[in-house]
Design a protein around this motif. Sequence first.
Motif, PDB file in Angstrom:
ATOM      1  N   SER A 130       0.899  -1.274   0.063  1.00  0.00           N
ATOM      2  CA  SER A 130      -0.007   0.021  -0.124  1.00  0.00           C
ATOM      3  C   SER A 130       0.793   1.242  -0.072  1.00  0.00           C
ATOM      4  O   SER A 130       0.434   2.146  -0.484  1.00  0.00           O
ATOM      5  N   ASP A 131       2.079   1.204   0.577  1.00  0.00           N
ATOM      6  CA  ASP A 131       3.170   2.360   0.581  1.00  0.00           C
ATOM      7  C   ASP A 131       3.843   2.527  -0.766  1.00  0.00           C
ATOM      8  O   ASP A 131       4.348   3.482  -1.112  1.00  0.00           O
ATOM      9  N   LEU A 132       3.754   1.443  -1.525  1.00  0.00           N
ATOM     10  CA  LEU A 132       4.563   1.392  -2.861  1.00  0.00           C
ATOM     11  C   LEU A 132       3.817   1.629  -4.079  1.00  0.00           C
ATOM     12  O   LEU A 132       4.106   2.221  -5.182  1.00  0.00           O
ATOM     13  N   MET A 133       2.498   1.212  -3.963  1.00  0.00           N
ATOM     14  CA  MET A 133       1.744   1.194  -5.167  1.00  0.00           C
ATOM     15  C   MET A 133       1.238   2.578  -5.934  1.00  0.00           C
ATOM     16  O   MET A 133       1.219   3.380  -5.140  1.00  0.00           O
ATOM     17  N   GLU A 134       1.080   2.369  -7.079  1.00  0.00           N
ATOM     18  CA  GLU A 134       0.793   3.716  -7.790  1.00  0.00           C
ATOM     19  C   GLU A 134      -0.764   3.649  -7.925  1.00  0.00           C
ATOM     20  O   GLU A 134      -1.184   2.575  -8.491  1.00  0.00           O
ATOM     21  N   THR A 135      -1.419   4.656  -7.359  1.00  0.00           N
ATOM     22  CA  THR A 135      -3.082   4.547  -7.273  1.00  0.00           C
ATOM     23  C   THR A 135      -3.617   5.211  -8.631  1.00  0.00           C
ATOM     24  O   THR A 135      -5.037   4.859  -8.778  1.00  0.00           O
ATOM     25  N   ASN A 136      -2.971   5.884  -9.262  1.00  0.00           N
ATOM     26  CA  ASN A 136      -3.354   6.649 -10.528  1.00  0.00           C
ATOM     27  C   ASN A 136      -3.180   5.728 -11.740  1.00  0.00           C
ATOM     28  O   ASN A 136      -2.434   5.874 -12.470  1.00  0.00           O
ATOM     29  N   VAL A 137      -4.089   4.616 -11.860  1.00  0.00           N
ATOM     30  CA  VAL A 137      -3.823   3.814 -12.774  1.00  0.00           C
ATOM     31  C   VAL A 137      -4.550   3.856 -13.953  1.00  0.00           C
ATOM     32  O   VAL A 137      -6.052   4.024 -13.778  1.00  0.00           O
ATOM     33  N   VAL A 138      -3.928   3.910 -15.249  1.00  0.00           N
ATOM     34  CA  VAL A 138      -4.950   3.890 -16.367  1.00  0.00           C
ATOM     35  C   VAL A 138      -5.303   2.649 -16.856  1.00  0.00           C
ATOM     36  O   VAL A 138      -4.524   1.507 -16.794  1.00  0.00           O
ATOM     37  N   SER A 139      -6.618   2.509 -17.065  1.00  0.00           N
ATOM     38  CA  SER A 139      -7.166   1.355 -17.416  1.00  0.00           C
ATOM     39  C   SER A 139      -8.182   1.448 -18.706  1.00  0.00           C
ATOM     40  O   SER A 139      -8.548   2.504 -19.044  1.00  0.00           O
ATOM     41  N   VAL A 140      -8.697   0.364 -19.244  1.00  0.00           N
ATOM     42  CA  VAL A 140      -9.903   0.567 -20.400  1.00  0.00           C
ATOM     43  C   VAL A 140     -10.912  -0.589 -19.800  1.00  0.00           C
ATOM     44  O   VAL A 140     -10.608  -1.445 -19.016  1.00  0.00           O
ATOM     45  N   ASN A 141     -12.130  -0.401 -20.550  1.00  0.00           N
ATOM     46  CA  ASN A 141     -13.087  -1.165 -20.090  1.00  0.00           C
ATOM     47  C   ASN A 141     -13.085  -2.522 -21.131  1.00  0.00           C
ATOM     48  O   ASN A 141     -12.557  -2.419 -22.133  1.00  0.00           O
ATOM     49  N   THR A 142     -13.843  -3.503 -20.862  1.00  0.00           N
ATOM     50  CA  THR A 142     -13.865  -4.713 -21.588  1.00  0.00           C
ATOM     51  C   THR A 142     -14.393  -4.423 -23.016  1.00  0.00           C
ATOM     52  O   THR A 142     -14.058  -5.113 -23.935  1.00  0.00           O
ATOM     53  N   LEU A 143     -15.447  -3.473 -23.015  1.00  0.00           N
ATOM     54  CA  LEU A 143     -16.030  -3.259 -24.316  1.00  0.00           C
ATOM     55  C   LEU A 143     -15.293  -1.863 -24.939  1.00  0.00           C
ATOM     56  O   LEU A 143     -16.003  -1.558 -26.025  1.00  0.00           O
ATOM     57  N   THR A 144     -14.299  -1.475 -24.363  1.00  0.00           N
ATOM     58  CA  THR A 144     -13.577  -0.333 -25.181  1.00  0.00           C
ATOM     59  C   THR A 144     -12.821  -0.841 -26.582  1.00  0.00           C
ATOM     60  O   THR A 144     -12.721  -2.022 -26.416  1.00  0.00           O
ATOM     61  N   ASP A 145     -13.113  -0.193 -27.447  1.00  0.00           N
ATOM     62  CA  ASP A 145     -12.693  -0.716 -28.826  1.00  0.00           C
ATOM     63  C   ASP A 145     -10.938  -0.943 -28.867  1.00  0.00           C
ATOM     64  O   ASP A 145     -10.263  -0.465 -28.068  1.00  0.00           O
ATOM     65  N   LYS A 146     -10.739  -2.201 -29.234  1.00  0.00           N
ATOM     66  CA  LYS A 146      -9.385  -2.686 -29.200  1.00  0.00           C
ATOM     67  C   LYS A 146      -8.282  -1.906 -29.845  1.00  0.00           C
ATOM     68  O   LYS A 146      -7.237  -1.666 -29.209  1.00  0.00           O
ATOM     69  N   GLU A 147      -8.634  -1.009 -30.794  1.00  0.00           N
ATOM     70  CA  GLU A 147      -7.591  -0.089 -31.402  1.00  0.00           C
ATOM     71  C   GLU A 147      -7.345   1.243 -30.529  1.00  0.00           C
ATOM     72  O   GLU A 147      -6.447   1.485 -30.202  1.00  0.00           O
ATOM     73  N   GLU A 148      -8.570   1.576 -29.605  1.00  0.00           N
ATOM     74  CA  GLU A 148      -8.592   2.561 -28.847  1.00  0.00           C
ATOM     75  C   GLU A 148      -7.712   2.037 -27.600  1.00  0.00           C
ATOM     76  O   GLU A 148      -6.632   2.907 -27.046  1.00  0.00           O
ATOM     77  N   ALA A 149      -7.749   0.834 -27.110  1.00  0.00           N
ATOM     78  CA  ALA A 149      -6.823   0.355 -26.083  1.00  0.00           C
ATOM     79  C   ALA A 149      -5.445   0.132 -26.466  1.00  0.00           C
ATOM     80  O   ALA A 149      -4.435   0.466 -25.691  1.00  0.00           O
ATOM     81  N   ALA A 150      -5.172  -0.244 -27.760  1.00  0.00           N
ATOM     82  CA  ALA A 150      -3.695  -0.210 -28.136  1.00  0.00           C
ATOM     83  C   ALA A 150      -3.170   1.065 -28.230  1.00  0.00           C
ATOM     84  O   ALA A 150      -1.870   1.234 -27.905  1.00  0.00           O
ATOM     85  N   GLN A 151      -3.739   2.249 -28.579  1.00  0.00           N
ATOM     86  CA  GLN A 151      -3.198   3.368 -28.704  1.00  0.00           C
ATOM     87  C   GLN A 151      -3.055   4.019 -27.351  1.00  0.00           C
ATOM     88  O   GLN A 151      -2.028   4.745 -27.142  1.00  0.00           O
ATOM     89  N   THR A 152      -3.904   3.738 -26.354  1.00  0.00           N
ATOM     90  CA  THR A 152      -3.846   4.038 -24.830  1.00  0.00           C
ATOM     91  C   THR A 152      -2.353   3.654 -24.425  1.00  0.00           C
ATOM     92  O   THR A 152      -1.530   4.228 -23.696  1.00  0.00           O
ATOM     93  N   LEU A 153      -2.160   2.305 -24.420  1.00  0.00           N
ATOM     94  CA  LEU A 153      -0.947   1.586 -24.140  1.00  0.00           C
ATOM     95  C   LEU A 153       0.057   2.114 -24.770  1.00  0.00           C
ATOM     96  O   LEU A 153       1.277   2.418 -24.299  1.00  0.00           O
ATOM     97  N   GLY A 154       0.078   2.337 -26.082  1.00  0.00           N
ATOM     98  CA  GLY A 154       1.113   3.327 -26.756  1.00  0.00           C
ATOM     99  C   GLY A 154       1.710   4.481 -26.257  1.00  0.00           C
ATOM    100  O   GLY A 154       2.534   4.871 -25.958  1.00  0.00           O
ATOM    101  N   LYS A 155       0.377   5.255 -26.129  1.00  0.00           N
ATOM    102  CA  LYS A 155       0.415   6.849 -25.675  1.00  0.00           C
ATOM    103  C   LYS A 155       1.261   6.939 -24.115  1.00  0.00           C
ATOM    104  O   LYS A 155       2.203   7.599 -24.165  1.00  0.00           O
ATOM    105  N   TYR A 156       0.852   5.629 -23.449  1.00  0.00           N
ATOM    106  CA  TYR A 156       1.862   5.837 -22.125  1.00  0.00           C
ATOM    107  C   TYR A 156       2.964   5.142 -22.186  1.00  0.00           C
ATOM    108  O   TYR A 156       3.469   5.131 -20.956  1.00  0.00           O
ATOM    109  N   GLY A 157       3.309   4.508 -23.169  1.00  0.00           N
ATOM    110  CA  GLY A 157       4.321   3.543 -22.890  1.00  0.00           C
ATOM    111  C   GLY A 157       4.305   2.546 -22.116  1.00  0.00           C
ATOM    112  O   GLY A 157       5.637   2.022 -21.498  1.00  0.00           O
ATOM    113  N   PHE A 158       3.297   1.803 -21.605  1.00  0.00           N
ATOM    114  CA  PHE A 158       3.176   0.741 -20.805  1.00  0.00           C
ATOM    115  C   PHE A 158       3.293  -0.442 -21.457  1.00  0.00           C
ATOM    116  O   PHE A 158       3.430  -0.789 -22.776  1.00  0.00           O
ATOM    117  N   MET A 159       3.862  -1.422 -20.719  1.00  0.00           N
ATOM    118  CA  MET A 159       4.103  -2.816 -21.094  1.00  0.00           C
ATOM    119  C   MET A 159       2.715  -3.710 -21.053  1.00  0.00           C
ATOM    120  O   MET A 159       2.592  -4.603 -21.796  1.00  0.00           O
TER     121      MET A 159
END
Length: 464
Positions: free
Chosen positions: A205-234
């Motif tokens: 609880s003292d280490l975790m980042e609480t401001n987590v970017v996420s998507v919904n299961t029904l979010t368009d997969k292209e939008e989800a892929a762009q979100t991942l690329g935008k923030y440089g997430f693995m």
Amino acid sequence: MEFLEEKENLVEQITELIVAKKYQTIKETLSELLPPDLAELLHEIQHDVNKEDFLIAFRLLSKELAADVFVEMDSDTQELLIQAFSDKELEEVLQNIFLDDTVDIIEEMPANVVRRIMRQSSPEMRIMINKILKYPDDSAGSVMTIEYVSLRETMTVAEAFARIRKVGIDKETIYNCYVVDSGSKLLGLCTVKNLLLADQNTLISDLMETNVVSVNTLTDKEEAAQTLGKYGFMALPVLDQEERLVGIITYDDAIEVIQDENEEDFLKLAGTSPTDTPYLKTSIWSLFKNRVPWLLILMISATFTGMIISSYETTLAVSITLTACIPMIMGTGGNAGSQASVTIIRSIALGEVEFRDALKVIWKELRVSLLLGITISVACFGKLLLIDKLHTIDNGMLIALVICLTMLATIILAKLVGCILPLLAKVCHLDPAVVANPFITTIVDVLSLLIYCFIAMQLLGGIA
């Protein structure tokens, strides 16, 4: 590059070893290659040896390597292998591949093969496969994997590492660990880097980042892929309608989504419907169905242009040059519209342009079109005088003026149509690529001819 240069030699070498039945040498040679390269190599070898020898070569791979290679193979080769596998072999392969890869394979297989895959899957895996298959094909839920590491905020760093060691072997990624409560609600994110640098007794609880970017299961997969690329997430967490963590999208899945979307847009820009089947495996009937609607649309467009030419036949009869320049004007207009539309479609896909930016886009394209229109019109005027020698015929300068003014107006109009239509398509929840070349070409052809005939009537009406 090294593999590509050596591929032909490797194919020949492995084929000779298979014929000579030197299986230990084959095994050692194949084990040195990476799974994508090995899948490509086996695909080439498949055409040079019989089915039994191909199966022997695949079975020489270790269980883990065989599973990785199997995922990289095309659907036809996967189907051939599944049909040849014993139940035990199929179960071993399924145990060593990730769930999202299993779902991808199932979606490509005929019903009898799917039933066999499901029979060899564990009850828990069958439940999750069916759950993912229920999501729409274009949604984030359809490309997510459930194989992620979850932690509790009350854990210490030492307890977190103990959990990662226990469950991490079966997970697609362990670098990003997701902190959830007892109801699977996502609370935060903790990376392995943070864990490694922290004291063993520090609470999650003292280490975790609480401001987590996420998507919904029904979010368009292209939008989800762009979100991942935008923030440089693995990886990107996927939540259901109750905000519970149900899966993650990894960067390799995002790359595949973007590649598929790019291929789809390319086909639409070329005026044909997308297909998931490779060209050489696509039936003639399928190619016909994919292409004929667009050709019919363009034929109707040509019908309209023919009607316009017939209606203004008297005006165009003033000079053969007026009629001869129609293809040049229409072609230039179509190309100008395509330039603008492709640029805007790309900007929309990258999230650089929204409908609210329409006025800025129009103003920019208007200025660009003026510069281009003036340049092309001046060049056209020179061409008409020097090459077509209009200055030597009656009213030649006036005819050249008609053509050049039309060229200027057509380029401006084409650029505006090319930038506006994709934006309108986006706001209407249509695919911008669909309204690209075929529709823009149709509209520009009709409007450019109307402008051409109007200017000709105004300037040459008395002559006609």
